[in-house]
Design a protein around this motif. Structure first.
Motif, PDB file in Angstrom:
ATOM      1  N   GLU A  34       9.229  -3.795  -9.522  1.00  0.00           N
ATOM      2  CA  GLU A  34       9.584  -2.427  -9.912  1.00  0.00           C
ATOM      3  C   GLU A  34      11.043  -2.368 -10.388  1.00  0.00           C
ATOM      4  O   GLU A  34      11.352  -1.713 -11.388  1.00  0.00           O
ATOM      5  CB  GLU A  34       9.393  -1.527  -8.685  1.00  0.00           C
ATOM      6  CG  GLU A  34       9.319  -0.053  -9.013  1.00  0.00           C
ATOM      7  CD  GLU A  34       9.326   0.788  -7.741  1.00  0.00           C
ATOM      8  OE1 GLU A  34       8.848   0.292  -6.684  1.00  0.00           O
ATOM      9  OE2 GLU A  34       9.836   1.926  -7.807  1.00  0.00           O
ATOM     10  N   LYS A  37      11.267  -3.716 -13.819  1.00  0.00           N
ATOM     11  CA  LYS A  37      10.747  -2.747 -14.804  1.00  0.00           C
ATOM     12  C   LYS A  37      11.814  -1.689 -15.098  1.00  0.00           C
ATOM     13  O   LYS A  37      12.064  -1.340 -16.262  1.00  0.00           O
ATOM     14  CB  LYS A  37       9.479  -2.093 -14.232  1.00  0.00           C
ATOM     15  CG  LYS A  37       8.616  -1.461 -15.284  1.00  0.00           C
ATOM     16  CD  LYS A  37       7.315  -0.935 -14.700  1.00  0.00           C
ATOM     17  CE  LYS A  37       7.294   0.555 -14.872  1.00  0.00           C
ATOM     18  NZ  LYS A  37       6.686   1.317 -13.837  1.00  0.00           N
ATOM     19  N   ASN A  41      13.721  -0.898 -18.533  1.00  0.00           N
ATOM     20  CA  ASN A  41      13.693   0.465 -19.107  1.00  0.00           C
ATOM     21  C   ASN A  41      15.091   0.973 -19.377  1.00  0.00           C
ATOM     22  O   ASN A  41      15.379   1.506 -20.450  1.00  0.00           O
ATOM     23  CB  ASN A  41      13.062   1.462 -18.107  1.00  0.00           C
ATOM     24  CG  ASN A  41      11.565   1.438 -18.205  1.00  0.00           C
ATOM     25  OD1 ASN A  41      11.020   0.895 -19.164  1.00  0.00           O
ATOM     26  ND2 ASN A  41      10.902   1.981 -17.195  1.00  0.00           N
TER      27      ASN A  41
END
Ligand SMILES: Cc1ncc(COP(=O)(O)O)c(C=O)c1O
Length: 374
Positions: A34, A37, A41
């Motif tokens: 996570e 990610k 982003n």
């Protein structure tokens, strides 16, 4: 003692970390995924691999990008890890002088590339949080088709003409460090970002001992396909990272406000900021220069006086890497780097971190000017 950098850890960070620490899985797992990610982003890159520190990020990226003997243009004005990572893989750093902003001089890089087509890579550092000139980087990448790595250990959150640090728009890979003095922390930690799926997959294998598992193998089996390392980061560190990332824009805003205050305070004094606020830097450090040859006080006396009498610890970023004893043994140290040499005589970094209060900022300004003016 007021140090040049310090982490900002609050209750929500500790809660986020404790939750993972009380779960079954604490090393690299779903929270790391996570975190990767979210870093991808945030920076705008397609892929991210989180690792145990920024040095490991550089090491794994160098293993994936370089070969033994690859010649790599790089800067003397960085922490040792940047060029060490080139040496780790048997490649050859070539030190290039710096420009006015403390970054590698990309015009000089071009001159060198024009003359020597055997140079195949460039490792630049977004020194102090100020990104490399992206137009020049693109020009070099397009014209010479070399491997480019951006060491963005200082620059998460920086934006250059709409290009986010770590987005790798004009580079093959970028790295971040999450050491406590940086913009956000995981205790120790780092990450590599890239837009190349191939590079991403290589890095995942290198982070985990060179091991791969496939459907064709028995459930307990693995194949070691390359000589990898243990570069893993833990899930509880990544929980801290996720919590810190939410606050990163506020942290950067605070750094920028300190920079603007310092910029204004040193106007018309002997203290010359490395650059004035330019809307591009995310300010890991605030570097100033002073021409000590025109003053009665030396840099050493200033450093000692601020530390001993005012409890302010300056920091010097950086000693020229190419002049370190180990590098000298390898034959480095005699490159012509007049800008770096003069810069090193004059530079020092002032305290800058989100928790530095207004009163402390004013105290730093007043004390520095007091000591310099005798
Ligand atoms: C420019 C630069 N590159 C790489 C690193 C290495 O990062 P780490 O301390 O997380 O290993 C640092 C750390 O200080 C750095 O400043």
């Amino acid at each position: 003692m007021i140090h040049y950098g310090k982490q900002t850890i609050t209750k929500d960070d500790i809660t986020a970390m404790s939750e993972v620490l009380s779960s079954d899985l604490i090393t690299t797992g779903p929270v790391t995924k996570e975190f990767e990610k979210e870093i991808a982003n945030f920076s705008g890159a397609r892929y991210c691999v989180a690792v145990s520190n920024g040095t490991v990020a550089l090491h794994l990226a160098s293993l994936a990008l370089l070969k033994e003997g690859t010649k790599v243009l790089t800067t003397p004005n960085s922490f040792l890890a940047t060029s060490n990572s080139i040496l780790y893989v048997g490649a050859k750093p070539i030190f290039v002088d710096i420009a006015e902003d403390g970054n590698i001089d990309l015009d000089l890089c071009e001159e060198i590339l024009q003359k020597d087509s055997s140079i195949k890579a460039l490792y630049g550092v977004a020194f102090s949080g100020n990104m490399l000139n992206q137009k020049k980087l693109k020009y070099i990448k397009d014209k010479y088709n070399i491997i480019i790595l951006e060491d963005n250990a200082h620059a998460i959150g920086a934006v250059y003409d709409g290009i986010q640090a770590g987005s790798c728009v004009n580079s093959d890979a970028s790295i971040f460090s999450f050491h406590p003095v940086k913009h956000m922390t995981t205790g120790e930690g780092g990450a590599i970002t890239t837009n190349s799926k191939e590079l991403y997959e290589k890095l995942l294998i290198l982070r985990n001992h060179g091991m791969v598992k496939t459907d064709k193998l028995k459930p307990w089996e693995y194949n070691m396909v390359t000589l990898g390392f243990n570069g893993r980061i833990t899930d509880f560190q990544c929980a801290l990272g996720l919590s810190q990332l939410k606050k990163l824009p506020d942290f950067i805003e605070k750094r920028v406000s300190i920079a603007k205050k310092y910029d204004a305070a040193f106007k018309d004094t002997v203290v010359r900021p490395l650059y004035l606020y330019n809307g591009k830097s995310s300010y890991h450090i605030y570097v100033v220069k002073v021409d000590f040859s025109k003053l009665k006080i030396s840099k050493l006396d200033l450093y000692n006086s601020l530390r001993d009498k005012y409890s302010i610890a300056l920091q010097i970023h950086y000693m020229p890497i190419n002049k370190q004893p180990y590098y000298k043994e390898l034959g480095y140290g005699d490159e012509s780097t007049p800008n770096m040499d003069r810069y090193y005589e004059e530079c020092f970094s002032l305290p800058m971190y989100p928790l530095l209060s207004d009163e402390e900022q004013e105290y730093v300004i007043k004390s520095l000017l007091e000591v310099l003016n005798g």
